[in-house]
Write a protein that holds these residues in place. Sequence first.
Motif, PDB file in Angstrom:
ATOM      1  N   LEU A  96       0.876  -1.073  -0.084  1.00 57.48           N
ATOM      2  CA  LEU A  96      -0.234   0.060   0.399  1.00 57.48           C
ATOM      3  C   LEU A  96       0.340   1.298   0.179  1.00 57.48           C
ATOM      4  O   LEU A  96       0.264   2.608  -0.549  1.00 57.48           O
ATOM      5  N   TYR A  97       2.089   1.376   0.783  1.00 56.22           N
ATOM      6  CA  TYR A  97       3.110   2.908   1.272  1.00 56.22           C
ATOM      7  C   TYR A  97       4.802   2.322   0.758  1.00 56.22           C
ATOM      8  O   TYR A  97       4.463   0.974   0.906  1.00 56.22           O
ATOM      9  N   GLN A  98       5.309   3.174   0.582  1.00 56.67           N
ATOM     10  CA  GLN A  98       6.556   3.200   0.741  1.00 56.67           C
ATOM     11  C   GLN A  98       6.744   4.480   1.191  1.00 56.67           C
ATOM     12  O   GLN A  98       7.224   5.936   0.165  1.00 56.67           O
ATOM     13  N   SER A 143       1.977  12.011  13.848  1.00 56.00           N
ATOM     14  CA  SER A 143       3.202  11.624  13.630  1.00 56.00           C
ATOM     15  C   SER A 143       3.652  12.294  12.278  1.00 56.00           C
ATOM     16  O   SER A 143       3.704  13.344  12.210  1.00 56.00           O
ATOM     17  N   SER A 144       5.065  12.228  11.462  1.00 56.95           N
ATOM     18  CA  SER A 144       5.953  12.975  10.602  1.00 56.95           C
ATOM     19  C   SER A 144       5.993  11.949   9.689  1.00 56.95           C
ATOM     20  O   SER A 144       6.547  10.621  10.247  1.00 56.95           O
ATOM     21  N   ALA A 145       6.197  12.491   8.882  1.00 61.04           N
ATOM     22  CA  ALA A 145       6.513  11.540   7.306  1.00 61.04           C
ATOM     23  C   ALA A 145       7.064  11.719   6.450  1.00 61.04           C
ATOM     24  O   ALA A 145       7.196  13.445   5.677  1.00 61.04           O
ATOM     25  N   ARG A 146       8.376  11.094   5.659  1.00 60.08           N
ATOM     26  CA  ARG A 146       9.111  12.422   4.473  1.00 60.08           C
ATOM     27  C   ARG A 146       9.057  11.639   3.113  1.00 60.08           C
ATOM     28  O   ARG A 146       9.138   9.386   3.065  1.00 60.08           O
ATOM     29  N   TYR A 147       8.181  12.233   2.637  1.00 61.60           N
ATOM     30  CA  TYR A 147       8.235  10.946   0.952  1.00 61.60           C
ATOM     31  C   TYR A 147       9.428  11.703   0.220  1.00 61.60           C
ATOM     32  O   TYR A 147       9.384  13.460  -0.932  1.00 61.60           O
ATOM     33  N   SER A 148      10.340  10.749  -0.363  1.00 67.06           N
ATOM     34  CA  SER A 148      11.407  11.429  -1.703  1.00 67.06           C
ATOM     35  C   SER A 148      11.304  10.655  -3.035  1.00 67.06           C
ATOM     36  O   SER A 148       9.999   9.865  -3.059  1.00 67.06           O
ATOM     37  N   ASP A 149      12.079  10.329  -3.667  1.00 69.75           N
ATOM     38  CA  ASP A 149      11.851   9.322  -4.247  1.00 69.75           C
ATOM     39  C   ASP A 149      11.031   8.292  -4.544  1.00 69.75           C
ATOM     40  O   ASP A 149      11.971   7.553  -3.965  1.00 69.75           O
ATOM     41  N   THR A 150      10.428   8.091  -5.351  1.00 63.11           N
ATOM     42  CA  THR A 150       9.421   6.880  -5.609  1.00 63.11           C
ATOM     43  C   THR A 150       8.624   6.628  -4.845  1.00 63.11           C
ATOM     44  O   THR A 150       7.558   5.320  -4.528  1.00 63.11           O
ATOM     45  N   ASP A 151       8.155   7.400  -3.469  1.00 60.15           N
ATOM     46  CA  ASP A 151       7.457   6.925  -2.190  1.00 60.15           C
ATOM     47  C   ASP A 151       6.622   7.452  -2.580  1.00 60.15           C
ATOM     48  O   ASP A 151       5.861   8.329  -3.234  1.00 60.15           O
ATOM     49  N   TYR A 152       5.235   7.188  -1.860  1.00 62.78           N
ATOM     50  CA  TYR A 152       3.685   7.302  -2.240  1.00 62.78           C
ATOM     51  C   TYR A 152       2.509   6.498  -0.844  1.00 62.78           C
ATOM     52  O   TYR A 152       3.557   5.496  -0.522  1.00 62.78           O
ATOM     53  N   HIS A 219      -8.276   8.983  -1.123  1.00 58.90           N
ATOM     54  CA  HIS A 219      -7.836   9.047  -1.071  1.00 58.90           C
ATOM     55  C   HIS A 219      -5.824   8.940  -1.143  1.00 58.90           C
ATOM     56  O   HIS A 219      -6.086   7.288  -0.680  1.00 58.90           O
ATOM     57  N   GLN A 220      -5.187   9.665  -1.702  1.00 62.06           N
ATOM     58  CA  GLN A 220      -3.825   9.241  -1.901  1.00 62.06           C
ATOM     59  C   GLN A 220      -2.453  10.056  -2.495  1.00 62.06           C
ATOM     60  O   GLN A 220      -3.097  11.375  -2.778  1.00 62.06           O
ATOM     61  N   VAL A 221      -1.953   9.985  -1.687  1.00 62.11           N
ATOM     62  CA  VAL A 221      -0.362  10.270  -1.582  1.00 62.11           C
ATOM     63  C   VAL A 221       0.628   9.272  -3.406  1.00 62.11           C
ATOM     64  O   VAL A 221       0.977   8.224  -2.701  1.00 62.11           O
ATOM     65  N   SER A 222       0.357  10.382  -3.736  1.00 59.11           N
ATOM     66  CA  SER A 222       0.912  10.516  -5.520  1.00 59.11           C
ATOM     67  C   SER A 222       2.917  10.263  -5.421  1.00 59.11           C
ATOM     68  O   SER A 222       2.779  11.164  -4.710  1.00 59.11           O
ATOM     69  N   GLU A 223       2.745   9.324  -6.502  1.00 61.61           N
ATOM     70  CA  GLU A 223       4.533   9.322  -5.981  1.00 61.61           C
ATOM     71  C   GLU A 223       5.255  10.825  -6.248  1.00 61.61           C
ATOM     72  O   GLU A 223       5.305  11.247  -6.658  1.00 61.61           O
ATOM     73  N   VAL A 224       5.886  10.247  -5.193  1.00 65.29           N
ATOM     74  CA  VAL A 224       6.993  11.440  -5.409  1.00 65.29           C
ATOM     75  C   VAL A 224       8.409  11.448  -6.995  1.00 65.29           C
ATOM     76  O   VAL A 224       8.278  10.355  -6.620  1.00 65.29           O
ATOM     77  N   VAL A 225       7.906  12.130  -7.472  1.00 64.70           N
ATOM     78  CA  VAL A 225       9.110  11.770  -8.924  1.00 64.70           C
ATOM     79  C   VAL A 225      10.564  12.786  -8.680  1.00 64.70           C
ATOM     80  O   VAL A 225      11.239  12.496  -9.490  1.00 64.70           O
ATOM     81  N   SER A 226       9.708  13.516  -7.984  1.00 61.64           N
ATOM     82  CA  SER A 226      11.457  14.692  -7.323  1.00 61.64           C
ATOM     83  C   SER A 226      12.440  14.046  -6.885  1.00 61.64           C
ATOM     84  O   SER A 226      12.455  12.807  -6.182  1.00 61.64           O
TER      85      SER A 226
END
Length: 639
Positions: A96-98, A143-152, A219-226
């Motif tokens: 479901l997530y990364q 909580s806090s979340a960090r999304y980097s390249d390819t995370d979703y 809802h969703q958090v779309s993939e981070v592509v940066s």
Amino acid sequence: MSNEMHENVGETDAIEPVAKRFKSSIISQHVGSMEFQKIFSNHWHGSKPVKTDRIEIITEPYRICKISDVLAENTFISKLKDELKDVESCRKNMDLYQFEQTKDLANVKSESIVQLYRTFESDLTDWMRNNTKIDLSGKISISSARYSDTDYLLCHDDNMGDRRIAFILYLSENWTAQDGGSLDIFDTDENGQPNCIVRSLIPEYNSLIFFEVSDKSYHQVSEVVSTDKVRISINGWFHGPLLESEIQHRPEITYKYFKPDETEVDLLSYISKIYLYTTIVKKIQRTIEKDSFIYLPNFLLENMYEKLCDDVKNENIKWEKTTPADVQNYEIANEDTLPTVLKNFYNIFKSIHIFHLLKQYTELDLVPEADHMKPRMKIELQRWSRGCYMLINDKEVIQPYSKKDAETENNENHKTDEIDRSLKAELKDGSSIAGKIEDTSNESKSAKSDDQPNFSTKHDINTIDEEILIVDKETATQDRIVVKNPHGKTQNSIGSKSSKGKEKLPISRTASSANCTKSVGKASMSVAFHQSDSTDTEDYSSNPPSDPESDTSQSDNEEKDNRPGTLDVLLQFHTENATDDTTIDYIDPKQKDGALIHIPPQDNHLCLVYRTADTCRCNEYVNHYCKGYFYTLVCSYYE
């Protein structure tokens, strides 16, 4: 729950003033002003969308509010972000997530984090209770979340337990749509299932987004592509009294099944001869009996496979999107629009000849040898590209035969019986669909015709295991490929030297997924997890797989053991467009160590997997490094 209005618009006059409570708060003063609260209340309760410099309210498909410049001081935000760097966190990685997530901030003693937590627990909880008219208990989860390249974080509803309002506070500056990581909002179909993305909200620095948790809040958090930015947020829930569930009962999954077709087909025109010889068929059968799966390279004749590769890209094929979005997202070919070569190949898998060959491979009852035996299959050609996935789903229902189906098949049983008797006769005289059989140990039969492989030379019987690539314990431990991932770590791929599969493990949603390791025994794979304490912030879906810790009686286990299994047959095309981690995975969702088999993307490799009723198939999320389409033909056979 859901989008029902609990109060009338006229009740806005009864809002309790809260402006004074924010005088010494870190919350911006405009949030507590009477004018701001009236604007919010009029549009929130009146279901009227609005957008200004400081507030935006979306009313469809459910109510969402964004408050801009929610924190008063940039210096406080800078201190808060610095303190978050020192908070214990771990990477979350499952179907479901990364992404990376901290522990619950309630137990963090850093000055700014404590101040933020207390403000959310008191001032902001009061503001939410007074203005939304949603009953809140005062309990919060942060909580806090960090999304980097390819995370979703894929489609989910947050609807679990006593959660009443979900919120996200964005802390990343200069975030743009080109960076990905948007908050995508889904609408729902007539059955209440998530369907399509209808709005995408770009993370805005120092903004707070919140919405009422309901059976429609998908809802969703779309993939981070940066590749160089990190999406940082603080998120969680305001809790309240438990409400009676209004979740609609989802319709059972239905499929179009096919019984064995008596149409004559020439398997030798499609399949490499090596896989039609009795000696090899028996080796395949022994391997499947031992390991429950096998991987067969170069299964189709090269010229035929090339034709099929051309056909799957035909522009006349109509592709249909799958739903619901919280289970799957890929495309299926409309069978009626397939070009000729592909259509003929597609139909081969419905043929009684394939049923018979698969019976020889597996010893499953896939040939109707009596009236009560009704083997069947389903088939789909899948198209995969960036953003596609199939999540863990243990709700597949094998539909029982209807009375009409039984009457129709009884009328045609004699046709099938005639075909089966003919096949048995062919087997008896040595000219079966599995090819003309030669005993390779008999030297007197060394002179073979052109259509019979010479096992004593290229396909020597002593090296045939290498030809079939039977993955055993020895080859699994010797052949490893180290590949890179965007987060600076390495992961092992297990299999043949040509395997591109990365060891990325989808697991049960009831398990914590930090720091996974895999052990290999023969061809099956199991996962050992270093468990961390489960917190409320780790759960996102209102309908996770069953609890692996639940008690099961002996009679229930016996009943499960007696349920028929499924034989999956998979063949992939154009996997050069796939990334290394887009594996097809078989897992037991009720087990914390549930990862069983990982199939890497490889062309012209037929994979046979026997799965029980408690095993499900899922596909890894396809990230933005995939630059085109790749395809999988999936057939499932039932005894």
